[in-house]
Design a protein around this motif. Sequence first.
Motif, short mmCIF file in Angstrom:
data_model
loop_
_atom_site.label_atom_id
_atom_site.label_comp_id
_atom_site.label_asym_id
_atom_site.label_seq_id
_atom_site.Cartn_x
_atom_site.Cartn_y
_atom_site.Cartn_z
N ARG A 1 1.48 4.70 0.27
CA ARG A 1 1.80 3.65 1.22
C ARG A 1 0.68 3.44 2.24
O ARG A 1 0.52 2.36 2.79
CB ARG A 1 3.13 4.01 1.93
N HIS A 2 -0.07 4.48 2.55
CA HIS A 2 -1.13 4.36 3.56
C HIS A 2 -2.51 4.74 3.02
O HIS A 2 -3.45 4.89 3.79
CB HIS A 2 -0.81 5.28 4.75
N ARG A 3 -2.63 4.90 1.72
CA ARG A 3 -3.84 5.52 1.17
C ARG A 3 -5.11 4.73 1.47
O ARG A 3 -6.14 5.34 1.82
CB ARG A 3 -3.70 5.72 -0.35
N THR A 4 -5.07 3.41 1.35
CA THR A 4 -6.29 2.64 1.60
C THR A 4 -6.76 2.83 3.03
O THR A 4 -7.96 2.99 3.30
CB THR A 4 -6.06 1.15 1.32
N ARG A 5 -5.83 2.82 3.96
CA ARG A 5 -6.21 3.03 5.36
C ARG A 5 -6.80 4.43 5.57
O ARG A 5 -7.80 4.62 6.26
CB ARG A 5 -4.98 2.86 6.26
N LEU A 6 -6.16 5.44 4.98
CA LEU A 6 -6.64 6.81 5.14
C LEU A 6 -8.05 6.97 4.58
O LEU A 6 -8.91 7.62 5.18
CB LEU A 6 -5.68 7.78 4.46
N ARG A 97 -6.06 -1.83 7.30
CA ARG A 97 -5.11 -1.20 8.23
C ARG A 97 -3.76 -0.94 7.58
O ARG A 97 -3.11 0.07 7.85
CB ARG A 97 -4.92 -2.07 9.48
N TRP A 98 -3.31 -1.87 6.72
CA TRP A 98 -1.96 -1.75 6.17
C TRP A 98 -1.95 -1.47 4.68
O TRP A 98 -0.89 -1.51 4.05
CB TRP A 98 -1.17 -3.02 6.50
N SER A 99 -3.10 -1.19 4.08
CA SER A 99 -3.20 -0.71 2.69
C SER A 99 -2.63 -1.69 1.67
O SER A 99 -2.09 -1.27 0.63
CB SER A 99 -2.54 0.67 2.55
N ILE A 100 -2.73 -2.99 1.93
CA ILE A 100 -2.31 -4.01 0.98
C ILE A 100 -3.51 -4.38 0.11
O ILE A 100 -4.58 -4.69 0.65
CB ILE A 100 -1.79 -5.26 1.71
N ARG A 120 5.12 -8.80 7.11
CA ARG A 120 5.53 -8.26 5.81
C ARG A 120 4.81 -6.94 5.53
O ARG A 120 5.43 -5.96 5.08
CB ARG A 120 5.24 -9.27 4.69
N ALA A 121 3.51 -6.89 5.80
CA ALA A 121 2.75 -5.66 5.55
C ALA A 121 3.25 -4.52 6.42
O ALA A 121 3.35 -3.37 5.96
CB ALA A 121 1.27 -5.92 5.82
N GLN A 122 3.57 -4.79 7.67
CA GLN A 122 4.05 -3.76 8.57
C GLN A 122 5.39 -3.20 8.13
O GLN A 122 5.63 -1.99 8.20
CB GLN A 122 4.13 -4.31 10.00
#
Length: 225
Positions: A1-6, A97-100, A120-122
Motif C-alpha cells: 500500500r505504501h511501497r512506492t513512497r517508501l 506520496r500515495w504509491s499510485i 481517492r488515493a488518500q
Amino acid sequence: RHRTRLDWDGNAAARQPKKIKGTLRETLRVAAFELLELERPLRVAASEACKTASSLQQGGNLRGLITAILAEIERSAGTRERELADGDDMVARLQHRWSIPGWIASRWTDALGPKAALTRAQVLSKPPSIDLRVDNHRIQTRDAMEALQTEIPDALVETVEGFPGSLRVRGGGDLFFGPLHEQGLISVQGLGSQQAARLLAPRPGQHVLDACAGHGGKTSQLAEL
C-alpha cells in the motif's frame, strides 16, 4: 500500500540507491514504514532494522548504512512531501506520496480532477475495515459489539447504518479467532456480500441454490435468514 513512497524516500536518502536490493531493500522498507506511517522513533526503527541486517552476509557493514539512510529519511521526508504538495504535478504527487501507479494516477487526474483523485488515493492508503455478520437468531448485534469490544479493547467496533445485523471493525487484527467466531455467532463477510443474501430474502421452507459458492459465507447466511 505504501511501497512506492517508501522506496522513493529511501532512494532519495541513499548515495547509491541502485545497490539497495533484496532483503536489504525490504528491511529498509519496513523501517521506513515504521518511521513515516507508524511514527515510531528513529532509534526504534533503526534498532529493529539493524537486528535484521546482522543476520545478512556482511551484516556489520550494513548497520551503519541502514542507520544513515533512516536518519536522512526522517530528516528530509517532510521537506520532500511539502515540495510535492506545493507543486503543480498531481500525477507525481499521487505516484510518489500515495504509491499510485503513474498510469492510474494520470487517468484519475484526467477523469476526476486533481482534488477528487487525491481524495481517492488518500482513502486507498488506509487499511480497510473488516465487516462482520452477526447471527441475530442467537445474539443481538449490540451484545456482539460489546463482547468484541471487551475481547479486543484497542479495536474500534461500530454498527453500520442500514445493516442491522452487521458490525464494522478497525484495528482488531485477525478476527477469525476468538470465542464469538468459534461459536459461529459472527462471520467475517463484506457488506456487499451480505447484501446479496438479504435482497434474496429467503423464507423458511424454501430451497435455495447458491450457484457460485466459494467458502460458503453467503450460503451460511442464507441458512440463518
